[in-house]
Design a protein around this motif. Structure first.
Motif, mmCIF file in Angstrom:
data_model
loop_
_atom_site.group_PDB
_atom_site.id
_atom_site.type_symbol
_atom_site.label_atom_id
_atom_site.label_comp_id
_atom_site.label_asym_id
_atom_site.label_seq_id
_atom_site.Cartn_x
_atom_site.Cartn_y
_atom_site.Cartn_z
ATOM 1 N N ARG A 147 0.834 -1.189 0.000
ATOM 2 C CA ARG A 147 0.000 0.000 0.000
ATOM 3 C C ARG A 147 0.869 1.239 0.000
ATOM 4 N N GLN A 148 0.296 2.297 -0.516
ATOM 5 C CA GLN A 148 1.020 3.564 -0.581
ATOM 6 C C GLN A 148 0.048 4.697 -0.324
ATOM 7 N N ALA A 149 0.287 5.410 0.745
ATOM 8 C CA ALA A 149 -0.505 6.584 1.080
ATOM 9 C C ALA A 149 0.161 7.811 0.461
ATOM 10 N N PRO A 150 -0.593 8.878 0.244
ATOM 11 C CA PRO A 150 -0.008 10.097 -0.347
ATOM 12 C C PRO A 150 1.192 10.582 0.450
ATOM 13 N N GLY A 151 2.290 10.820 -0.257
ATOM 14 C CA GLY A 151 3.489 11.326 0.390
ATOM 15 C C GLY A 151 4.295 10.300 1.146
ATOM 16 N N GLU A 152 3.857 9.050 1.103
ATOM 17 C CA GLU A 152 4.542 7.995 1.842
ATOM 18 C C GLU A 152 5.176 6.985 0.875
ATOM 19 N N GLN A 153 6.123 6.220 1.394
ATOM 20 C CA GLN A 153 6.704 5.153 0.587
ATOM 21 C C GLN A 153 5.764 3.954 0.544
ATOM 22 N N ARG A 154 5.921 3.181 -0.510
ATOM 23 C CA ARG A 154 5.139 1.960 -0.629
ATOM 24 C C ARG A 154 5.628 0.966 0.429
ATOM 25 N N GLU A 155 4.673 0.337 1.113
ATOM 26 C CA GLU A 155 5.044 -0.591 2.172
ATOM 27 C C GLU A 155 4.342 -1.929 1.997
ATOM 28 N N GLY A 156 5.022 -2.979 2.442
ATOM 29 C CA GLY A 156 4.456 -4.306 2.360
ATOM 30 C C GLY A 156 3.361 -4.510 3.389
ATOM 31 N N VAL A 157 2.301 -5.192 2.987
ATOM 32 C CA VAL A 157 1.176 -5.487 3.870
ATOM 33 C C VAL A 157 1.163 -6.974 4.207
ATOM 34 N N SER A 158 1.046 -7.802 3.194
ATOM 35 C CA SER A 158 1.024 -9.252 3.387
ATOM 36 C C SER A 158 1.546 -9.935 2.138
ATOM 37 N N CYS A 159 2.020 -11.150 2.310
ATOM 38 C CA CYS A 159 2.540 -11.911 1.176
ATOM 39 C C CYS A 159 2.231 -13.387 1.397
ATOM 40 N N ILE A 160 1.893 -14.084 0.317
ATOM 41 C CA ILE A 160 1.588 -15.506 0.434
ATOM 42 C C ILE A 160 2.324 -16.272 -0.658
ATOM 43 N N SER A 161 2.869 -17.403 -0.287
ATOM 44 C CA SER A 161 3.568 -18.253 -1.248
ATOM 45 C C SER A 161 2.570 -19.148 -1.971
ATOM 46 N N ALA B 18 3.629 -9.632 -7.965
ATOM 47 C CA ALA B 18 4.072 -11.019 -8.040
ATOM 48 C C ALA B 18 5.589 -11.098 -8.065
ATOM 49 N N THR B 19 6.094 -12.151 -7.474
ATOM 50 C CA THR B 19 7.529 -12.380 -7.443
ATOM 51 C C THR B 19 7.831 -13.848 -7.709
ATOM 52 N N THR B 20 9.016 -14.097 -8.221
ATOM 53 C CA THR B 20 9.476 -15.473 -8.399
ATOM 54 C C THR B 20 10.335 -15.909 -7.220
ATOM 55 N N ARG B 21 10.425 -15.044 -6.212
ATOM 56 C CA ARG B 21 11.146 -15.394 -4.991
ATOM 57 C C ARG B 21 10.190 -16.025 -3.991
ATOM 58 N N ALA B 22 10.725 -16.451 -2.886
ATOM 59 C CA ALA B 22 9.894 -16.915 -1.780
ATOM 60 C C ALA B 22 9.223 -15.688 -1.165
ATOM 61 N N THR B 23 8.386 -15.908 -0.161
ATOM 62 C CA THR B 23 7.652 -14.799 0.418
ATOM 63 C C THR B 23 8.618 -13.716 0.890
#
Length: 121
Positions: free
Chosen positions: A36-50, A96-101
Motif C-alpha cells: 500500500r502507498q498513502a499520499p506522500g509515503e513510501q510503498r510498504e508491504g502489507v502481506s505476502c503468500i507463497s 508477483a515475485t518469483t522469490r519466496a515470500t
C-alpha cells in the motif's frame, strides 16, 4: 500477457471491512504480495503468500486484522481487511515475485494498477 488485476477497494467507515482481490494471469509466480502507498509515503508491504507452500508474512501493523489467502484454481489472491482504521487509507497494490515470500517491493517484478481504499473516522 502478464496481468495482475486488483478489485474490491472502496470507502468504508472505521471499524468496517473490505476484501481485496488480485487476479493473476499470463505467468507463473512463486508468491503474491499486497502493498500500500498513502499520499506522500513510501510503498510498504502489507502481506505476502507463497503459491508453493502457503507460507504467509504479515506486516506488524495488520496482524490480527488482515488475512491473506490464495485460490489456486482461480489464480486469485485475496486480502480480507477487518477492523479498518483511517491510517489504512492508501492505494493498495498486488504484485508477483518469483522469490519466496518477501515484503520488499524491490523483489516484485509485476504489479497491478492499484485500488483505492479510503477509511473515514
Amino acid at each position: 500477457e502478464v496481468r495482475l488485476v486488483e478489485s474490491g477497494g472502496g470507502s468504508v467507515q472505521a471499524g468496517g471491512s473490505l476484501r481485496l482481490s488480485c487476479e493473476a494471469s499470463g505467468f507463473t509466480f512463486d508468491a503474491i504480495g499486497w502493498f500500500r502507498q498513502a499520499p506522500g509515503e513510501q510503498r510498504e508491504g502489507v502481506s505476502c503468500i507463497s503459491g508453493r507452500d502457503g507460507k504467509i508474512q504479515h506486516a506488524d501493523f495488520v496482524k490480527g486484522r488482515f488475512t491473506i489467502s490464495l485460490d489456486k484454481a482461480k489464480n486469485t489472491v485475496y486480502l480480507q481487511m477487518n477492523s479498518l482504521k483511517p491510517e489504512d487509507t492508501a492505494v493498495y497494490y498486488c504484485a508477483a515475485t518469483t522469490r519466496a515470500t518477501t515484503m520488499k517491493p524491490a523483489d516484485f517484478g509485476s504489479w497491478g494498477q492499484g485500488t483505492q481504499v479510503t477509511i473515514s473516522s
